[in-house]
Design a protein around this motif. Sequence first.
Motif: not given
Length: 405
Positions: A143-145, A211-218, A307-310, A315-321
Motif C-alpha cells: 500500500p502507498d499509505h 473507498r470500496g464503493g462506500t463513503r468514508d473519512h480519514r 494516499d492520494a492516488k487511491n 482525483l485518484l492521482a498523486p498530488v504536489e503541494i
Amino acid sequence: MSRPSLEDIFAEDDEFGLLDVKPRAGRGGPSQDRGVAALLEVTAFHERHSRLPDPDAMDHDEMRLGAIWDTVKSTPTDQMRAMDRLDLLTQNAATTPRSWQDDPIDADIPDSLDAIFAEDDLDVDASLVSLTHTTPSAERHIPDHRADVVPCQDFEQFRERFETVQRGLEAGERKASPVRKWSVIEPIEGDFFIRNGLLAMIAEKSEMTARGGTRDHRLRVIFSNGTESDPLMSSFRKSLNDDKTARTVQKVGLGPLDPEWESDQLELSGTIYVARSRSENPEIKGQRMILHKIGVTSQDVSRRVADAKNDPTFLLAPVEIVATYRLQNLSRSKVESLLHRFFAAALPGRLFVTDRFGKKVHPKEWFYILPEHVGQAAQLIKEGRLHKYRYDVEKQKIILKPKAI
C-alpha cells in the motif's frame, strides 16, 4: 492297508482308457488359428478406434488384446498375411493415429497459457486475455499509505485534554461503555475512546471520500501515550469491534441541549494547503496549472496526501503541494468551510472521477484558482475581513464588495 499313491495309480493298467486323453482340436484347425483369431480381434479394434491396442492401457480388455498382438505379430503366418487387409502387421502403436477419446500424451500438454496462445492455428483477440481496471497484485500487497502509529509531534496541546478525561473517569464523572459487537460507530472530532488500554481522541475527521464503493473519512487519532495514527474511519471502527476491551467514553452533560455536551469539541489550529493534481487524465492534465484543491489539516501535510492516488477526493492521482499557510488560534473546520464557500463560484461544473466500481465521484474541494488567491483569502481570514470581499471568476481576482466600499 495303506492307501496307494498317485505313482501307484498311474502305474496300474488302464483297462478302461481313462488316461488316454487326446488334445481337443480348435475350431480353426492348426495352431496358427490363434494368430488369425488375434488378427481378427485387432482388426475390429482398429476399425473402432483407428489405432492398435495398447498393451499398457488402463482398460483390461485392451491391455489383454495388446499383449496378445505383440506376441503373435512377431511370427506371422501366411494365413495371417493373407487376411491382413489393413496392413496391421506393418504398423505399431507409435505410428497409429490417436483418437480424440484417448488420454493426451504428456509431451502434448502445454506448460502455460502463453504456450496455448502461441499456437499458430489460434487467433485470439488480445483484449480477451488481458486484464483491465485491476491493480497488479504487487501493488495491492504494497500500500502507498499505511495507518502506522507514529510519535505525535504536537502532543502537548492535547495533554491537558487527556488528563481531564482521565480524572473524570476516575471520579465517576464520565462513564466508559463497552463497544457492542458490530455496532456502527460514527466518531466526530473530540470524541474519546479506549482502545488497547489507551485513551484515544479523534483529533481530525477529514472530508468525505469513497473507498470500496462506500463513503468514508480519514481520521487523525491521538493516543494518551503520545502517539498518533491516521486510519480510515471504517478501519478504526473495525479495530474497536475487534478489541474486546474497547470502550466509548461518554460526554459531559445530559445531552445535545446541555451546553457542556459540546465541551469536547476541538478548536485546533492547523495548516491550509493547496494541492495540484499530477493525474495523467487528459481532461485534468490540460488544466493542471489552474485547477487546485483547498484543504485544511491539523496533521503533517505530506502524511495527509500520502494516499492520494487511491482517494477520489484527490482525483485518484498523486498530488504536489504548491502552497501552505499556517493557522493560528483559528478553528480548522470553520476555516475550511469559509474558504470553500468563498471560492464556490470557481467550482468546476463537470469535474468527476470514476472509481474502480464504475461509480462517478464529484469532488467538492477543487477550484479554478491560483495558489496566491488562497494565500490572500487566508490573510483576510486572520484579519477578520474576508466577509468584505468576494472572488471574481471572470477577472480571477479577489475584489472588494461594493457595499464594503
